[in-house]
Design a protein around this motif. Structure first.
Motif, PDB file in Angstrom:
ATOM      1  N   SER A  13     -66.371   8.238  18.213  1.00  0.00           N
ATOM      2  CA  SER A  13     -65.854   9.773  18.591  1.00  0.00           C
ATOM      3  C   SER A  13     -64.405  10.009  18.362  1.00  0.00           C
ATOM      4  O   SER A  13     -63.779   9.392  18.262  1.00  0.00           O
ATOM      5  N   ASP A  15     -61.663  13.356  18.832  1.00  0.00           N
ATOM      6  CA  ASP A  15     -61.169  14.456  19.632  1.00  0.00           C
ATOM      7  C   ASP A  15     -60.335  15.392  18.498  1.00  0.00           C
ATOM      8  O   ASP A  15     -59.396  14.708  18.334  1.00  0.00           O
ATOM      9  N   TRP A  16     -60.829  16.235  17.803  1.00  0.00           N
ATOM     10  CA  TRP A  16     -60.057  16.895  16.596  1.00  0.00           C
ATOM     11  C   TRP A  16     -59.026  17.780  17.338  1.00  0.00           C
ATOM     12  O   TRP A  16     -57.945  17.836  16.444  1.00  0.00           O
ATOM     13  N   VAL A  51     -69.525  11.355  16.938  1.00  0.00           N
ATOM     14  CA  VAL A  51     -69.357  12.542  17.664  1.00  0.00           C
ATOM     15  C   VAL A  51     -68.303  12.986  17.435  1.00  0.00           C
ATOM     16  O   VAL A  51     -67.156  12.408  17.785  1.00  0.00           O
ATOM     17  N   SER A  52     -68.122  14.334  17.069  1.00  0.00           N
ATOM     18  CA  SER A  52     -66.944  15.199  16.684  1.00  0.00           C
ATOM     19  C   SER A  52     -66.738  16.028  17.991  1.00  0.00           C
ATOM     20  O   SER A  52     -67.701  16.785  18.145  1.00  0.00           O
ATOM     21  N   ARG A  53     -65.591  15.986  18.506  1.00  0.00           N
ATOM     22  CA  ARG A  53     -65.356  16.928  19.559  1.00  0.00           C
ATOM     23  C   ARG A  53     -64.304  17.974  19.302  1.00  0.00           C
ATOM     24  O   ARG A  53     -63.286  17.298  18.876  1.00  0.00           O
ATOM     25  N   VAL A  54     -64.598  19.376  19.843  1.00  0.00           N
ATOM     26  CA  VAL A  54     -63.480  20.408  19.514  1.00  0.00           C
ATOM     27  C   VAL A  54     -63.722  20.982  21.107  1.00  0.00           C
ATOM     28  O   VAL A  54     -64.630  21.888  21.366  1.00  0.00           O
ATOM     29  N   TYR A  55     -62.742  20.856  21.991  1.00  0.00           N
ATOM     30  CA  TYR A  55     -62.856  21.389  23.312  1.00  0.00           C
ATOM     31  C   TYR A  55     -62.466  22.951  23.149  1.00  0.00           C
ATOM     32  O   TYR A  55     -61.362  23.380  22.555  1.00  0.00           O
TER      33      TYR A  55
END
Length: 69
Positions: A13, A15-16, A51-55
């Motif tokens: 994972s 978090d970008w 899993v790439s995450r951008v909040y």
């Protein structure tokens, strides 16, 4: 390319908006140091991310980073 040191990374994972950019900078430094230490030219980095995450609150940060490229 032959006779270069490549780095292959699998990340569960990323978090970008917060940590991914710093992680990539450090991975590049590691590749450069190892490459220099063994006397082989630097190749590339191949990154596979499950899993790439951008909040939502980080959209502006990620957008600015992407626009630079």
């Amino acid at each position: 390319e032959n006779n270069v040191l490549n780095l292959y990374v699998y990340a569960r994972s990323l978090d970008w908006g917060k940590k991914a950019y710093a992680n990539l900078v450090m991975l590049t430094k590691i590749l450069e140091e190892v490459s220099e230490g063994i006397g082989v030219p630097v190749g590339g980095i191949e990154l596979t991310v499950k899993v790439s995450r951008v909040y939502k609150e980080e959209n502006d940060i990620v957008e600015r980073i992407l626009c630079d490229y």
